[in-house]
Each structure stands twice: as C-alpha cells, then as structure tokens.
Design a protein around this motif. Structure first.
Motif, PDB file in Angstrom:
ATOM      1  N   ARG A 217       0.853  -1.198   0.000  1.00 56.37           N
ATOM      2  CA  ARG A 217       0.000   0.000   0.000  1.00 56.37           C
ATOM      3  C   ARG A 217       0.883   1.239   0.000  1.00 56.37           C
ATOM      4  NH1 ARG A 217      -2.219  -0.289   4.653  1.00 56.37           N
ATOM      5  NH2 ARG A 217      -1.341   1.534   5.657  1.00 56.37           N
ATOM      6  N   LEU A 218       0.623   2.128  -0.942  1.00 53.44           N
ATOM      7  CA  LEU A 218       1.403   3.351  -1.091  1.00 53.44           C
ATOM      8  C   LEU A 218       0.476   4.556  -0.977  1.00 53.44           C
ATOM      9  CD1 LEU A 218       3.927   5.011  -1.929  1.00 53.44           C
ATOM     10  CD2 LEU A 218       3.309   4.559  -4.309  1.00 53.44           C
ATOM     11  N   THR A 219       0.815   5.461  -0.077  1.00 47.69           N
ATOM     12  CA  THR A 219       0.065   6.700   0.092  1.00 47.69           C
ATOM     13  C   THR A 219       0.918   7.857  -0.411  1.00 47.69           C
ATOM     14  OG1 THR A 219      -1.061   5.835   2.058  1.00 47.69           O
ATOM     15  CG2 THR A 219      -1.055   8.224   1.763  1.00 47.69           C
ATOM     16  N   THR A 220       0.337   8.689  -1.271  1.00 51.41           N
ATOM     17  CA  THR A 220       1.068   9.822  -1.845  1.00 51.41           C
ATOM     18  C   THR A 220       0.314  11.112  -1.542  1.00 51.41           C
ATOM     19  OG1 THR A 220       1.825   8.407  -3.656  1.00 51.41           O
ATOM     20  CG2 THR A 220       2.091  10.781  -3.935  1.00 51.41           C
ATOM     21  N   VAL A 221       1.031  12.085  -0.968  1.00 46.94           N
ATOM     22  CA  VAL A 221       0.422  13.376  -0.649  1.00 46.94           C
ATOM     23  C   VAL A 221       1.304  14.494  -1.164  1.00 46.94           C
ATOM     24  CG1 VAL A 221      -0.804  12.524   1.395  1.00 46.94           C
ATOM     25  CG2 VAL A 221       1.509  13.460   1.643  1.00 46.94           C
ATOM     26  N   ALA A 222       0.678  15.618  -1.462  1.00 39.24           N
ATOM     27  CA  ALA A 222       1.389  16.832  -1.864  1.00 39.24           C
ATOM     28  C   ALA A 222       0.915  17.974  -0.981  1.00 39.24           C
ATOM     29  CB  ALA A 222       1.134  17.138  -3.336  1.00 39.24           C
ATOM     30  N   THR A 223       1.820  18.933  -0.738  1.00 41.09           N
ATOM     31  CA  THR A 223       1.504  20.002   0.220  1.00 41.09           C
ATOM     32  C   THR A 223       1.582  21.379  -0.430  1.00 41.09           C
ATOM     33  OG1 THR A 223       3.804  19.931   1.020  1.00 41.09           O
ATOM     34  CG2 THR A 223       2.186  18.564   2.165  1.00 41.09           C
ATOM     35  N   ALA A 224       2.088  22.367   0.293  1.00 45.06           N
ATOM     36  CA  ALA A 224       1.872  23.778  -0.046  1.00 45.06           C
ATOM     37  C   ALA A 224       2.313  24.175  -1.449  1.00 45.06           C
ATOM     38  CB  ALA A 224       2.568  24.661   0.994  1.00 45.06           C
ATOM     39  N   ALA A 225       3.525  23.804  -1.862  1.00 50.13           N
ATOM     40  CA  ALA A 225       4.019  24.277  -3.158  1.00 50.13           C
ATOM     41  C   ALA A 225       3.139  23.805  -4.303  1.00 50.13           C
ATOM     42  CB  ALA A 225       5.463  23.819  -3.369  1.00 50.13           C
ATOM     43  N   VAL A 226       2.797  22.526  -4.302  1.00 52.00           N
ATOM     44  CA  VAL A 226       1.936  21.990  -5.361  1.00 52.00           C
ATOM     45  C   VAL A 226       0.542  22.581  -5.250  1.00 52.00           C
ATOM     46  CG1 VAL A 226       0.993  19.882  -6.377  1.00 52.00           C
ATOM     47  CG2 VAL A 226       3.300  19.869  -5.404  1.00 52.00           C
ATOM     48  N   ARG A 227       0.112  22.807  -4.033  1.00 49.31           N
ATOM     49  CA  ARG A 227      -1.227  23.358  -3.796  1.00 49.31           C
ATOM     50  C   ARG A 227      -1.346  24.784  -4.330  1.00 49.31           C
ATOM     51  NH1 ARG A 227      -1.370  22.542   1.596  1.00 49.31           N
ATOM     52  NH2 ARG A 227      -0.723  24.629   2.199  1.00 49.31           N
ATOM     53  N   GLU A 228      -0.287  25.574  -4.208  1.00 45.37           N
ATOM     54  CA  GLU A 228      -0.375  27.006  -4.512  1.00 45.37           C
ATOM     55  C   GLU A 228       0.212  27.390  -5.868  1.00 45.37           C
ATOM     56  OE1 GLU A 228       1.159  29.330  -1.303  1.00 45.37           O
ATOM     57  OE2 GLU A 228       0.283  28.029   0.233  1.00 45.37           O
ATOM     58  N   ALA A 229       1.083  26.569  -6.413  1.00 41.18           N
ATOM     59  CA  ALA A 229       1.743  26.937  -7.681  1.00 41.18           C
ATOM     60  C   ALA A 229       0.769  26.894  -8.847  1.00 41.18           C
ATOM     61  CB  ALA A 229       2.914  25.992  -7.944  1.00 41.18           C
ATOM     62  N   ASP A 230       0.933  27.827  -9.754  1.00 43.11           N
ATOM     63  CA  ASP A 230       0.071  27.874 -10.936  1.00 43.11           C
ATOM     64  C   ASP A 230       0.206  26.607 -11.777  1.00 43.11           C
ATOM     65  OD1 ASP A 230      -0.748  30.388 -10.177  1.00 43.11           O
ATOM     66  OD2 ASP A 230       0.669  31.447 -11.482  1.00 43.11           O
ATOM     67  N   ASN A 231       1.376  26.002 -11.755  1.00 42.25           N
ATOM     68  CA  ASN A 231       1.601  24.799 -12.559  1.00 42.25           C
ATOM     69  C   ASN A 231       1.678  23.533 -11.700  1.00 42.25           C
ATOM     70  OD1 ASN A 231       3.994  25.561 -11.359  1.00 42.25           O
ATOM     71  ND2 ASN A 231       5.293  25.048 -13.129  1.00 42.25           N
ATOM     72  N   GLY A 232       1.163  23.611 -10.483  1.00 44.67           N
ATOM     73  CA  GLY A 232       1.175  22.436  -9.618  1.00 44.67           C
ATOM     74  C   GLY A 232       0.427  21.258 -10.208  1.00 44.67           C
ATOM     75  N   HIS A 233      -0.623  21.562 -10.985  1.00 48.82           N
ATOM     76  CA  HIS A 233      -1.418  20.489 -11.590  1.00 48.82           C
ATOM     77  C   HIS A 233      -0.590  19.664 -12.570  1.00 48.82           C
ATOM     78  CE1 HIS A 233      -1.606  23.817 -14.462  1.00 48.82           C
ATOM     79  NE2 HIS A 233      -1.845  22.901 -15.396  1.00 48.82           N
ATOM     80  N   GLU A 234       0.453  20.256 -13.137  1.00 50.80           N
ATOM     81  CA  GLU A 234       1.292  19.514 -14.086  1.00 50.80           C
ATOM     82  C   GLU A 234       2.040  18.387 -13.371  1.00 50.80           C
ATOM     83  OE1 GLU A 234       3.882  22.125 -16.204  1.00 50.80           O
ATOM     84  OE2 GLU A 234       2.270  23.529 -16.764  1.00 50.80           O
ATOM     85  N   LEU A 235       2.529  18.673 -12.179  1.00 51.94           N
ATOM     86  CA  LEU A 235       3.252  17.647 -11.430  1.00 51.94           C
ATOM     87  C   LEU A 235       2.302  16.540 -10.978  1.00 51.94           C
ATOM     88  CD1 LEU A 235       5.896  16.658 -10.290  1.00 51.94           C
ATOM     89  CD2 LEU A 235       5.482  18.025  -8.234  1.00 51.94           C
ATOM     90  N   ILE A 236       1.094  16.923 -10.574  1.00 51.12           N
ATOM     91  CA  ILE A 236       0.116  15.908 -10.199  1.00 51.12           C
ATOM     92  C   ILE A 236      -0.232  15.019 -11.384  1.00 51.12           C
ATOM     93  CG2 ILE A 236      -2.271  15.543  -9.459  1.00 51.12           C
ATOM     94  CD1 ILE A 236      -2.012  17.899  -7.613  1.00 51.12           C
ATOM     95  N   ALA A 237      -0.379  15.617 -12.551  1.00 47.21           N
ATOM     96  CA  ALA A 237      -0.685  14.838 -13.758  1.00 47.21           C
ATOM     97  C   ALA A 237       0.445  13.859 -14.065  1.00 47.21           C
ATOM     98  CB  ALA A 237      -0.929  15.772 -14.938  1.00 47.21           C
ATOM     99  N   HIS A 238       1.668  14.321 -13.905  1.00 47.06           N
ATOM    100  CA  HIS A 238       2.809  13.430 -14.145  1.00 47.06           C
ATOM    101  C   HIS A 238       2.798  12.273 -13.153  1.00 47.06           C
ATOM    102  CE1 HIS A 238       6.875  12.194 -15.218  1.00 47.06           C
ATOM    103  NE2 HIS A 238       7.151  12.137 -13.922  1.00 47.06           N
ATOM    104  N   ALA A 239       2.534  12.568 -11.862  1.00 51.86           N
ATOM    105  CA  ALA A 239       2.482  11.520 -10.844  1.00 51.86           C
ATOM    106  C   ALA A 239       1.386  10.513 -11.159  1.00 51.86           C
ATOM    107  CB  ALA A 239       2.253  12.143  -9.472  1.00 51.86           C
ATOM    108  N   GLU A 240       0.236  10.998 -11.595  1.00 50.29           N
ATOM    109  CA  GLU A 240      -0.867  10.100 -11.912  1.00 50.29           C
ATOM    110  C   GLU A 240      -0.532   9.225 -13.125  1.00 50.29           C
ATOM    111  OE1 GLU A 240      -4.085  12.848 -12.286  1.00 50.29           O
ATOM    112  OE2 GLU A 240      -4.576  12.773 -10.129  1.00 50.29           O
ATOM    113  N   ALA A 241       0.233   9.769 -14.048  1.00 49.01           N
ATOM    114  CA  ALA A 241       0.650   8.980 -15.207  1.00 49.01           C
ATOM    115  C   ALA A 241       1.585   7.841 -14.797  1.00 49.01           C
ATOM    116  CB  ALA A 241       1.342   9.884 -16.227  1.00 49.01           C
ATOM    117  N   LEU A 242       2.263   8.000 -13.681  1.00 48.80           N
ATOM    118  CA  LEU A 242       3.122   6.957 -13.139  1.00 48.80           C
ATOM    119  C   LEU A 242       2.334   5.921 -12.340  1.00 48.80           C
ATOM    120  CD1 LEU A 242       6.107   9.164 -11.878  1.00 48.80           C
ATOM    121  CD2 LEU A 242       6.149   7.586 -13.833  1.00 48.80           C
TER     122      LEU A 242
END
Length: 499
Positions: free
Chosen positions: A89-114
């Motif tokens: 079982r793997l739990t993945t969380v992201a915090t302030a930088a990803v939450r607030e950055a204009d391009n934070g969604h790009e990193l989340i999309a990359h993580a989801e692609a993995l």
C-alpha cells in the motif's frame, strides 16, 4: 489516497506487510517504506530529493523548471523502488508548493501517469495530520505543534491525546528570506500580525512548542553539536528560548565549511538555518512558549496514525516497539512481560511513568544474548540509548540503559554518558531494576514456569524469594549470589522461603 500495488513474495520473504508514503513537500520529496507493528512500524527504507518546489513560489507563483524536472525524476525512481520492494500500500500526498503553484497540476498529472493516486492536502489538513504525527510519537504531548515546511507553517493545539485548534500560514522556510530582506524586525511584525488576526497570539503560554520539519530538526542538530550534547537523538530533544536566541546570534558567524562538518546536518539545510532560527524565535515570543521539544514524527507518521483504529492508536508506542524488539532478538517469547510482573512487588511505590520504563527494560532484557559475552552489557546500553524508540526522552533512555547494562553483567557502575542524562537517584533505581532482572533470568533460565510458581517480596529487612518446595533445586549457587547482590542494593538481607 492509497495506491494498492502487487506484492512480490521474493522481495518480502517474511510475509510482513510493507507500506510506503511519498511526501511531495515544498522543499523535499521523500519516500519512506515501513514494515512492522501497525502502531509503530520500523523504517525499512528512507530517501529524499531536495527538489525545492517552493523556491520560486513567492517570486513567480510557479514551480521552476529545474525543480519540476527533479521532482519528476524522483517520483519515477520512487515508483520503481516501491514496486521492487513489494510494497502493498502506497500513500502519496502533496503540500503547499503543489497546492499554490500555478503549474502544480502539471506535477500531479505526471504523478498520476506513473500510477500514483495523489492527495493534495489543504493547509488545515496538513496541520491535522502533523498533529497526529506528534501524538503518534509523543502521546502525552500538551502544547502547540509547529510544522515548518518549505511553503507553509502549520500550527495545531494538542492536549489529552486530541487535536484542537489548527491553522496554516504562508511562512514556509523558502519564503522567509524575502520577508527578512524588507528590514530589521519585519519578520517579527509580519508574524505577530498574522498570528493575532488568526487568534493565535499567546496561544502557547506556559506550554511547549513541538517542532516538526527538517528545517527545525537541523537547528536542533546544530545545537546538539555546539553544546556537545551527550546523546544526539533528535526525537524529544528539548531546547529553551534562550538556546534558540543564542543560535540565531551564532549562525551568521559560522563558516559554511564548519557547518558542512556537523554530523548528519544536511548541506541543503545550511542556507536556511538563519531564517529558521529567526522564525522560531519570533514564533516563541508571539505564542508565549518558552520551551521546545523536537518531534521526529510528523506528517508521514500522522498519515499512518490516522489509518489506525482507536484500539491500535491507544497502544503505547514504546511498549509496542520494545516488545517487538524483544521478540525479534530475544530467546524466549513473551518472557519480558512475565519478568516485569515477577519483579514488580519490589517496586510497588513507583509512579506509573517509572513502572512503564521498568517494563521496557524487562522487554529488552534479552537483547544482548547473541553478542560476545564480554560485550553483552554494552549491547544492552546501546539498545536503550540508540534504539529507534518513541515516547521516551533522554532521561528515560538513560534509566533503561542502566537497567540493561546491570542486568547483562555490567555491574552497578554508571557508564558514560548516563550520569550526564539522568540523576544519581534515577540510576540507582534503575540499577535495582537491573539486578532484579538479572536474578529472574538466571533463576528461571528463561522458562515461564519458575517465575509463575515463585514470588518476590520486599520487607523492612529482607528481599524474599518464595518457592514451592518442589522447586528448591532451582536455587543454586549462582542464583543465591544474584539474590544477595539484589538485596544488598536495597540495603537488606536475602531470604528464601519454601512453601
């Protein structure tokens, strides 16, 4: 929040479940793999990449290209590692930088692609989970938890094993330099106004501030090095407001080359030490706290703690961990609990916190058996002082260490650094525990029946061992000698009764 992965029997031969957390923070991205008792699993693997996702957040509002590239590489490696290790079982969380950055969604999309299922935590959720982490490692915590990340500062009030008020502030360590550059005392005024508006001014008066986060752990490690502290264990290391003020004055005068030689101090943290110290001093004044306690448990441990049922949460993490260690390294399963009950009549007036430490010593009493006989006492000392335990401070470690050192043949002396960590009275009592454990182990040969069929008692003039007549032969020469040593430590005579 959790990704279920296929298991690899070859990678996990003992069959114990392995769980993992990927924490995408504003300063670092970290993978930790755990295995063991759910209440306090051991860290099996720990790796971080200082990606610095929040470094350009204040000035540009985005995650920089270099930081994004490092983050993508880190996540790809971490996914490969958890699959190779057979994590279930793997739990993945992201915090302030990803939450607030204009391009934070790009990193989340990359993580989801993995194949990752990323939970983007709000500031209040970060505070709640960090508070849970502190309660996981310090169950009796009563004060304010301060979790300093790269992009934000979370505060949460903890008391009685519960979380109370909580809040998140844009005061991450990567934002502080820009605030301080505006002039002297700017940070203090800025933080003071922010806390006052949020209702946190003087919220910690008379209560400790529990420090969470790599930046503040780096400060504590530096303080240990400067003061030549005898036990460089971060968890539950205590500091005063005066110590933090001294650090703030000292850090600007320290050469970077000198700082790089401080053991276990991450080079990536050196540049922000001054900012971290300035914020901490300011926060102490604004909250009204005068003492700090470092918590090595934070967001990741809080995530694990939050997944437990109430019964598991209520377990003492120190007892759970030391019982598991005794089971894993000792010869006789469950002997520690039985041994503790057998010697308990000698210590009926002890406070519950002391009885708990005595229990811990009994659970660890057999950890030295596999060492070279000439170094068994040292092995016990090392297990108590340097074990990866929670819910125990340096004074408590020293008491357990003395008991183990004595029980494993080290005698009644107190080796370094124990006299630096506990009082003479503390160590004298722990020596009695050790001699009682030593008697019980020799008398019983590690078997349950002799302990169950006999009884120790303490009177005004004797330490009495009561045996059934059928067990008289167990009271041999070596047992008698250990009985005399125990009685002498109590200032009494040994007595044997047969019934």
């Amino acid at each position: 929040m959790a990704t279920v992965l296929s298991r690899s029997a070859e990678a996990d031969p003992d069959g114990a479940a392995r769980v993992a957390i990927i924490d995408i923070g504003s300063n670092s991205i970290r993978l930790v793999v755990y295995q063991g008792p759910p209440r306090l699993p051991q860290v099996l693997f720990n790796e971080k990449v200082m990606a610095g996702l929040g470094r350009e957040l204040a000035s540009k509002g985005t995650i920089g290209a270099d930081a994004m590239a490092r983050a993508r590489g880190a996540l790809a490696r971490f996914v490969a590692v958890v699959r190779t290790m057979g994590v279930s079982r793997l739990t993945t969380v992201a915090t302030a930088a990803v939450r607030e950055a204009d391009n934070g969604h790009e990193l989340i999309a990359h993580a989801e692609a993995l194949g990752l299922d990323v939970t983007l935590l709000s500031g209040e959720e970060e505070a709640r989970i960090s508070g849970q982490g502190v309660l996981s490692g310090i169950p009796d915590a009563d004060g304010i938890v301060g979790d300093l990340g790269g992009g934000s500062l979370e505060l949460v009030r903890v008391a009685g094993g519960e979380l109370c008020d909580r809040a998140s502030f844009p005061l991450g360590v990567l934002r502080l330099a820009a605030i301080r550059e505006r002039g002297d005392h700017t940070l203090e005024r800025y933080v003071g106004k922010m806390l006052k508006r949020a209702g946190w001014a003087d919220a910690g008066a008379g209560k400790p501030l529990y420090l969470v986060g790599g930046s503040w752990r780096a400060l504590a490690r530096l303080d240990m090095h400067i003061t030549n502290y005898s036990l460089p264990i971060l968890h539950q290391y205590a500091m005063t407001a005066d110590a933090v003020a001294r650090l703030g004055q000292t850090i600007p005068r320290l050469e970077k080359s000198w700082l790089r030689d401080v053991p276990e101090l991450s080079n990536a943290r050196i540049a922000t030490l001054g900012d971290s110290a300035a914020l901490l001093s300011t926060l102490l004044r604004c909250l009204g706290s005068e003492t700090m306690v470092v918590s090595a448990f934070g967001l990741r441990e809080g995530l694990l703690y939050g997944q437990l049922d109430p019964h598991q949460r209520a377990k003492d993490p120190l007892i759970v961990a030391t019982r598991e260690e005794g089971r894993r390294l000792g010869r006789f399963a469950e002997h520690g609990d039985l041994l503790d009950r057998w010697i308990a009549p000698l210590f009926v007036d002890e406070a519950p916190d002391l009885a708990r430490l005595r229990h811990v010593a009994c659970l660890l009493a057999d950890v030295g058996w596999h060492a070279n006989p000439e170094f068994r006492a040292e092995r016990g000392l090392d297990a108590a002082l340097h074990g990866n335990w929670a819910a125990i401070d340096a004074r408590g470690r020293a008491r357990v260490a003395q008991a183990l050192f004595t029980s494993l043949g080290g005698g009644v002396v107190s080796p370094a650094p124990l006299p630096d960590l506990a009082t003479a009275d503390d160590l004298d009592m722990a020596t009695r525990w050790g001699l009682a454990i030593r008697l019980g182990q020799r008398f019983s040969a590690g078997v349950a029946a002799p302990l169950k069929q006999s009884r120790l008692s303490l009177t005004a003039d004797a330490v009495t061992l009561d045996l059934p007549a059928s067990g008289a032969a167990l009271y041999g020469e070596t047992v008698e000698r250990r009985h005399k040593a125990l009685a002498a430590q109590f200032g009494r005579k040994p007595a044997l009764t047969l019934s």
